[in-house]
Design a protein around this motif. Sequence first.
Motif, PDB file in Angstrom:
ATOM      1  N   ASN A 142       0.816  -1.222   0.000  1.00 17.26           N
ATOM      2  CA  ASN A 142       0.000   0.000   0.000  1.00 17.26           C
ATOM      3  C   ASN A 142       0.849   1.271   0.000  1.00 17.26           C
ATOM      4  OD1 ASN A 142      -1.810  -1.967   2.172  1.00 17.26           O
ATOM      5  ND2 ASN A 142      -2.756  -1.247   0.284  1.00 17.26           N
ATOM      6  N   LEU A 143       2.017   1.215  -0.626  1.00 21.83           N
ATOM      7  CA  LEU A 143       2.911   2.375  -0.655  1.00 21.83           C
ATOM      8  C   LEU A 143       2.519   3.285  -1.814  1.00 21.83           C
ATOM      9  CD1 LEU A 143       5.296   3.764   0.688  1.00 21.83           C
ATOM     10  CD2 LEU A 143       6.814   2.481  -0.839  1.00 21.83           C
ATOM     11  N   ASP A 144       1.576   4.183  -1.533  1.00 19.48           N
ATOM     12  CA  ASP A 144       1.119   5.157  -2.520  1.00 19.48           C
ATOM     13  C   ASP A 144       1.339   6.559  -1.960  1.00 19.48           C
ATOM     14  OD1 ASP A 144      -0.909   5.464  -0.619  1.00 19.48           O
ATOM     15  OD2 ASP A 144      -2.409   4.418  -1.829  1.00 19.48           O
ATOM     16  N   ASP A 145       0.899   7.572  -2.692  1.00 20.83           N
ATOM     17  CA  ASP A 145       1.134   8.952  -2.268  1.00 20.83           C
ATOM     18  C   ASP A 145       0.527   9.252  -0.893  1.00 20.83           C
ATOM     19  OD1 ASP A 145       2.594   9.539  -4.537  1.00 20.83           O
ATOM     20  OD2 ASP A 145       0.913  10.449  -5.612  1.00 20.83           O
ATOM     21  N   ARG A 146      -0.670   8.758  -0.623  1.00 20.14           N
ATOM     22  CA  ARG A 146      -1.314   9.011   0.675  1.00 20.14           C
ATOM     23  C   ARG A 146      -0.510   8.371   1.810  1.00 20.14           C
ATOM     24  NH1 ARG A 146      -3.079  12.167   4.188  1.00 20.14           N
ATOM     25  NH2 ARG A 146      -4.566  11.319   5.653  1.00 20.14           N
ATOM     26  N   THR A 147      -0.071   7.147   1.606  1.00 20.21           N
ATOM     27  CA  THR A 147       0.723   6.470   2.629  1.00 20.21           C
ATOM     28  C   THR A 147       2.039   7.206   2.849  1.00 20.21           C
ATOM     29  OG1 THR A 147      -0.282   4.339   2.102  1.00 20.21           O
ATOM     30  CG2 THR A 147       1.822   4.287   3.274  1.00 20.21           C
ATOM     31  N   ARG A 148       2.669   7.652   1.775  1.00 21.74           N
ATOM     32  CA  ARG A 148       3.932   8.388   1.901  1.00 21.74           C
ATOM     33  C   ARG A 148       3.743   9.692   2.687  1.00 21.74           C
ATOM     34  NH1 ARG A 148       8.198   6.558  -1.197  1.00 21.74           N
ATOM     35  NH2 ARG A 148       7.715   5.028  -2.810  1.00 21.74           N
ATOM     36  N   GLY A 208      14.170  -1.738   8.578  1.00 21.18           N
ATOM     37  CA  GLY A 208      13.406  -1.680   9.820  1.00 21.18           C
ATOM     38  C   GLY A 208      12.712  -0.345  10.027  1.00 21.18           C
ATOM     39  N   GLU A 209      13.426   0.742   9.812  1.00 22.71           N
ATOM     40  CA  GLU A 209      12.844   2.061  10.064  1.00 22.71           C
ATOM     41  C   GLU A 209      11.849   2.465   8.984  1.00 22.71           C
ATOM     42  OE1 GLU A 209      13.027   4.253  12.966  1.00 22.71           O
ATOM     43  OE2 GLU A 209      13.331   2.125  13.342  1.00 22.71           O
ATOM     44  N   PHE A 210      12.153   2.185   7.722  1.00 21.21           N
ATOM     45  CA  PHE A 210      11.197   2.509   6.663  1.00 21.21           C
ATOM     46  C   PHE A 210       9.902   1.731   6.896  1.00 21.21           C
ATOM     47  CE2 PHE A 210       9.285   2.702   2.470  1.00 21.21           C
ATOM     48  CZ  PHE A 210       9.636   3.958   2.008  1.00 21.21           C
ATOM     49  N   ASN A 211      10.021   0.473   7.251  1.00 21.00           N
ATOM     50  CA  ASN A 211       8.851  -0.367   7.507  1.00 21.00           C
ATOM     51  C   ASN A 211       8.061   0.134   8.717  1.00 21.00           C
ATOM     52  OD1 ASN A 211       7.088  -2.562   7.066  1.00 21.00           O
ATOM     53  ND2 ASN A 211       8.311  -3.911   8.347  1.00 21.00           N
ATOM     54  N   ARG A 212       8.745   0.579   9.759  1.00 15.89           N
ATOM     55  CA  ARG A 212       8.047   1.103  10.949  1.00 15.89           C
ATOM     56  C   ARG A 212       7.190   2.309  10.581  1.00 15.89           C
ATOM     57  NH1 ARG A 212       9.159   0.120  15.985  1.00 15.89           N
ATOM     58  NH2 ARG A 212       9.098   2.269  16.646  1.00 15.89           N
ATOM     59  N   PHE A 213       7.752   3.225   9.786  1.00 16.43           N
ATOM     60  CA  PHE A 213       6.968   4.406   9.399  1.00 16.43           C
ATOM     61  C   PHE A 213       5.856   4.033   8.423  1.00 16.43           C
ATOM     62  CE2 PHE A 213      10.743   6.570  11.081  1.00 16.43           C
ATOM     63  CZ  PHE A 213      10.106   7.375  12.012  1.00 16.43           C
ATOM     64  N   TYR A 214       6.101   3.049   7.593  1.00 20.93           N
ATOM     65  CA  TYR A 214       5.063   2.539   6.691  1.00 20.93           C
ATOM     66  C   TYR A 214       3.914   1.938   7.512  1.00 20.93           C
ATOM     67  CZ  TYR A 214       2.870  -0.685   3.362  1.00 20.93           C
ATOM     68  OH  TYR A 214       1.973  -1.378   2.597  1.00 20.93           O
ATOM     69  N   ILE A 215       4.223   1.120   8.493  1.00 22.06           N
ATOM     70  CA  ILE A 215       3.185   0.507   9.327  1.00 22.06           C
ATOM     71  C   ILE A 215       2.440   1.573  10.117  1.00 22.06           C
ATOM     72  CG2 ILE A 215       2.760  -1.036  11.292  1.00 22.06           C
ATOM     73  CD1 ILE A 215       5.127  -2.752  10.272  1.00 22.06           C
ATOM     74  N   ALA A 271       1.995   4.667   9.248  1.00 22.94           N
ATOM     75  CA  ALA A 271       1.149   5.381   8.282  1.00 22.94           C
ATOM     76  C   ALA A 271      -0.088   4.564   7.950  1.00 22.94           C
ATOM     77  CB  ALA A 271       1.947   5.687   7.008  1.00 22.94           C
ATOM     78  N   LEU A 272       0.077   3.261   7.749  1.00 20.44           N
ATOM     79  CA  LEU A 272      -1.086   2.426   7.437  1.00 20.44           C
ATOM     80  C   LEU A 272      -2.039   2.322   8.616  1.00 20.44           C
ATOM     81  CD1 LEU A 272       0.053  -0.522   5.154  1.00 20.44           C
ATOM     82  CD2 LEU A 272      -0.988   1.664   4.556  1.00 20.44           C
ATOM     83  N   ALA A 309      -5.685  -0.971  14.747  1.00 24.56           N
ATOM     84  CA  ALA A 309      -4.865   0.101  14.187  1.00 24.56           C
ATOM     85  C   ALA A 309      -4.453   1.128  15.231  1.00 24.56           C
ATOM     86  CB  ALA A 309      -5.608   0.775  13.037  1.00 24.56           C
ATOM     87  N   GLU A 310      -5.373   1.516  16.092  1.00 30.36           N
ATOM     88  CA  GLU A 310      -5.049   2.531  17.098  1.00 30.36           C
ATOM     89  C   GLU A 310      -4.007   2.024  18.089  1.00 30.36           C
ATOM     90  OE1 GLU A 310      -7.331   5.681  20.050  1.00 30.36           O
ATOM     91  OE2 GLU A 310      -8.475   4.104  19.068  1.00 30.36           O
ATOM     92  N   GLN A 311      -4.177   0.783  18.529  1.00 27.75           N
ATOM     93  CA  GLN A 311      -3.218   0.206  19.479  1.00 27.75           C
ATOM     94  C   GLN A 311      -1.847   0.013  18.826  1.00 27.75           C
ATOM     95  OE1 GLN A 311      -5.272  -3.329  20.758  1.00 27.75           O
ATOM     96  NE2 GLN A 311      -6.253  -2.270  22.474  1.00 27.75           N
ATOM     97  N   LEU A 312      -1.829  -0.418  17.573  1.00 28.03           N
ATOM     98  CA  LEU A 312      -0.566  -0.614  16.869  1.00 28.03           C
ATOM     99  C   LEU A 312       0.151   0.713  16.661  1.00 28.03           C
ATOM    100  CD1 LEU A 312       1.393  -2.573  15.487  1.00 28.03           C
ATOM    101  CD2 LEU A 312       0.037  -2.323  13.397  1.00 28.03           C
ATOM    102  N   LEU A 313      -0.578   1.740  16.274  1.00 19.11           N
ATOM    103  CA  LEU A 313       0.015   3.060  16.084  1.00 19.11           C
ATOM    104  C   LEU A 313       0.617   3.568  17.388  1.00 19.11           C
ATOM    105  CD1 LEU A 313       0.599   5.539  14.337  1.00 19.11           C
ATOM    106  CD2 LEU A 313      -1.715   6.344  14.828  1.00 19.11           C
TER     107      LEU A 313
END
Length: 175
Positions: A7-13, A97-104, A106-107, A143-147
């Motif tokens: 789901n790496l699109d403009d909104r996620t970025r 690891g860090e790119f994935n953390r920010f991706y998660i 964001a999702l 999602a809220e708990q994961l964030l």
Amino acid sequence: MGLNYQNLDDRTRQLMLQEFNYDIECDNCYLSKRFSDHGKNCFVEIMPEHILVGNDDSLAENLKSADCFLTHEERKTKSGTTLAKVPDTASQTFAEGEFNRFYIRALAFRALEEGKQLEVYRARASSNPRLESENLIGKHFNAEQLLTDLRENKGIDTAFGLPSGPNSGLSVKLE
């Protein structure tokens, strides 16, 4: 080879950048213990560009070519402390690891906005997957708990175990 971010699109970025800036503003940015002083500053400067137009591979290459990592680190052994070479893969492991953390993160934010769920999936093939990683695939997370968990716990020590440690190859997708 980096992760396949489904789901790496403009909104996620945009949300990834928002989350990165949140960490900067809160003085809560995770910096590798293997970074040189130059590396700490460099990471903070280059991460936004890779969030907006790159990926974990481009970030890793940039960190490596900019000599952001120490060449050696202290390691504790049974007989005391020794000096060991920092692995050549340090930039890739950290960047993924860090790119994935920010991706998660964001999702998770996006899932809250869109009323969707998050499901764990294997984002990179593994010839020898860890059992704890395999047990997470297909699981759904609040999602809220994961964030909250990922905002509060830097590095790999998260309450939910996601991401599942260095090189796990796991991420999440919107469902």
